[in-house]
Design a protein around this motif. Structure first.
Motif, short mmCIF file in Angstrom:
data_model
loop_
_atom_site.label_atom_id
_atom_site.label_comp_id
_atom_site.label_asym_id
_atom_site.label_seq_id
_atom_site.Cartn_x
_atom_site.Cartn_y
_atom_site.Cartn_z
N CYS A 1 -0.29 7.18 -0.01
CA CYS A 1 -1.59 7.82 -0.27
C CYS A 1 -2.75 6.94 0.17
O CYS A 1 -3.77 7.45 0.65
N VAL A 2 -2.60 5.61 0.04
CA VAL A 2 -3.65 4.71 0.50
C VAL A 2 -3.72 4.71 2.01
O VAL A 2 -4.79 4.74 2.61
N ARG A 3 -2.56 4.69 2.64
CA ARG A 3 -2.54 4.74 4.11
C ARG A 3 -3.13 6.05 4.60
O ARG A 3 -3.85 6.09 5.61
N ILE B 1 -7.43 -4.43 -0.28
CA ILE B 1 -8.00 -4.04 -1.57
C ILE B 1 -8.62 -5.27 -2.22
O ILE B 1 -7.98 -6.30 -2.38
N GLY C 1 -7.81 -2.11 5.31
CA GLY C 1 -6.73 -1.82 4.39
C GLY C 1 -6.58 -2.82 3.27
O GLY C 1 -5.65 -2.74 2.46
N LEU D 1 0.84 -1.19 0.00
CA LEU D 1 0.00 0.00 0.00
C LEU D 1 0.88 1.25 0.00
O LEU D 1 1.71 1.42 0.89
N LEU E 1 -5.38 7.75 3.06
CA LEU E 1 -6.83 7.67 2.82
C LEU E 1 -7.52 6.95 3.97
O LEU E 1 -8.53 7.41 4.51
N LEU F 1 -11.65 -0.74 -1.33
CA LEU F 1 -10.74 -0.68 -0.18
C LEU F 1 -11.56 -0.75 1.10
O LEU F 1 -12.39 0.13 1.35
N ALA G 1 -5.23 6.90 -5.26
CA ALA G 1 -4.31 6.62 -4.17
C ALA G 1 -3.23 5.63 -4.61
O ALA G 1 -2.05 5.80 -4.31
N LEU G 2 -3.63 4.60 -5.33
CA LEU G 2 -2.66 3.61 -5.81
C LEU G 2 -1.69 4.19 -6.82
O LEU G 2 -0.52 3.78 -6.89
N VAL H 1 -9.65 5.10 -4.70
CA VAL H 1 -8.72 3.98 -4.60
C VAL H 1 -7.72 4.03 -5.76
O VAL H 1 -6.52 3.87 -5.57
#
Length: 426
Positions: free
Chosen positions: A6-8, A136, A134, A3, A10, A130, A40-41, A37
């Motif tokens: 940016c995903v964290r 996906i 956490g 991850l 989010l 997501l 962020a990825l 999602v």
């Protein structure tokens, strides 16, 4: 795939977690989905956060309000409720499947199966979910397509397009924004086959999607593909100036300027685009003003010097001159002198004031011209002389210009070939 930050970030959004907790208070499963999602990825800023939930829309409304949040039934017939928390909107949509589609709108049935919900979405990179832990969830191969920067329809491309013909334009927009060097072959071919569906879209929607394509990361390459496939002319009704467009893409991210470069050479082009794309009055006026100058400047053999630049700015305004020069600058003609570029920049920044014609009817009356048509003729001729003399502000010179204009209009004066005596212009 680990991850990214940016995903964290989010998942660490306290307001988002509050919304998820509210909707899931009675055991529903709500997950972030789609663009948030995807972005962020890809490490792209996340703007809007949409969620998919197993909760029924009426329950989403009830649970959100019970948690002290605002709930708005923005599209409740299709399962969408907008939950507002701390002034931020979150679209919460119940899982669903299409019962019937007509190429633009769908009749849906609500469900609880995330995999089934994923199959009705457009592209694999938009069908990633997501959850709060956490994890996906990928039902369509979207993670691999994220890695490859590949924009690919879910399942059969033709079927996806026939469900909603706007997906033709979305295919090119997402390819321009997120895709790699080559368009997905199956998707591209399906868009060409189903191109007649573009005529079923509102012109306002076509305009919105086209302008977003024009400012995307890979705009030049994707617009070229649209043009080569014959799809661009279906939208604009004209011939594309791809060279100008590519050049302006390297200079400005202004969508209207890029549209100008791509599709406008004469005023009639601006009129056509107003009709084809339902342009606003301001957009049409901007294109029209620039078009007149582009037609005037194109192929001009003389270099564009400061005197000519100043005259153009006085007559047409800084914005129109800047737009027109952005289009023709870099072509063999006209050649723009560096001093003229610097002067235009000075006008644009407000460092130098645009000259204003200082003579009025009062001055003409004081010169002995009675009110009537001749007064306007004198002013018009005086302004032409003033422009030819490079917009002087010197009062004696202005008085001489006025006397000359009065004499010429009255049939009493002579002058050089361009209408002004040499001793005044020098």
């Amino acid at each position: 795939m680990s991850l990214p930050q940016c995903v964290r970030d989010l998942l660490g959004d306290a307001v988002l977690r509050r919304v998820l907790a509210a909707v899931d208070a009675e055991g529903a499963d709500t997950r972030v989905v789609g663009g948030a999602v995807r972005n962020a990825l890809l490490g792209v800023p996340v703007k809007d956060i949409d969620c998919a939930t197993t909760a029924h829309p009426r329950d989403v409304m009830r649970l959100a309000r019970a948690a002290g949040l605002k709930a708005v039934p923005t599209g409740i017939e299709h399962g969408t409720v907008t939950v507002v928390a701390d002034g931020r909107p979150f679209e919460i949509t119940t899982l669903r499947r299409d019962v019937e589609t007509d190429g633009r709108h769908a009749e849906v049935a609500f469900g609880t199966d995330f995999g089934e919900d994923a199959q009705r979405r457009d592209f694999t990179i938009n069908a990633l979910y997501l959850d709060k832990s956490g994890r996906i969830h990928d039902f369509t191969g979207g993670l691999a397509d994220i890695e490859a920067r590949r924009v690919r329809f879910i399942g059969d491309a033709t079927t996806r397009i026939r469900e909603d013909f706007l997906r033709i334009l979305r295919f090119f927009r997402f390819s321009a924004e997120y895709g790699a060097a080559v368009l997905d072959a199956d998707g591209f071919a399906a868009c060409i086959r189903e191109r007649a569906g573009l005529f079923r879209l509102s012109r306002e929607r076509v305009r919105a999607e086209l302008l977003r394509i024009l400012v995307a990361r890979r705009a030049a390459a994707v617009v070229t593909a649209l043009s080569d496939a014959g799809l661009l002319s279906m939208m604009t009704g004209g011939v594309a100036e791809l060279g100008r467009f590519a050049r302006v893409c390297g200079q400005s991210e202004d969508a209207t300027l890029r549209l100008l470069a791509l599709s406008v050479s004469v005023a009639e082009d601006a009129d056509r685009l107003r009709e084809r794309l339902r342009l606003s009055n301001d957009e049409h006026e901007r294109l029209s003003k620039a078009a007149a100058l582009i037609a005037h400047l194109h192929g001009r053999p003389e270099a564009l010097d400061t005197r000519t630049l100043r005259r153009l700015v006085v007559l047409h305004g800084v914005a129109a001159v800047a737009d027109a020069l952005a289009i023709v600058d870099g072509e063999p003609r006209p050649r723009v002198e560096e001093a003229a570029r610097a002067l235009l920049a000075s006008f644009a920044k407000g460092e130098e004031a645009v000259p204003r014609f200082p003579l009025t009817g009062k001055h003409v009356a004081a010169a002995g011209v009675p009110p009537g048509p001749r007064m306007g003729q004198v002013l018009e001729r005086a302004k032409a002389l003033w422009l030819a003399a490079d917009c002087p502000a010197d009062k004696p010179q202005l008085a001489a210009l006025l006397r000359l204009a009065v004499g010429e209009v009255s049939g009493e004066g002579g002058g050089c070939a361009d209408g002004a005596p040499v001793e005044i212009l020098r």
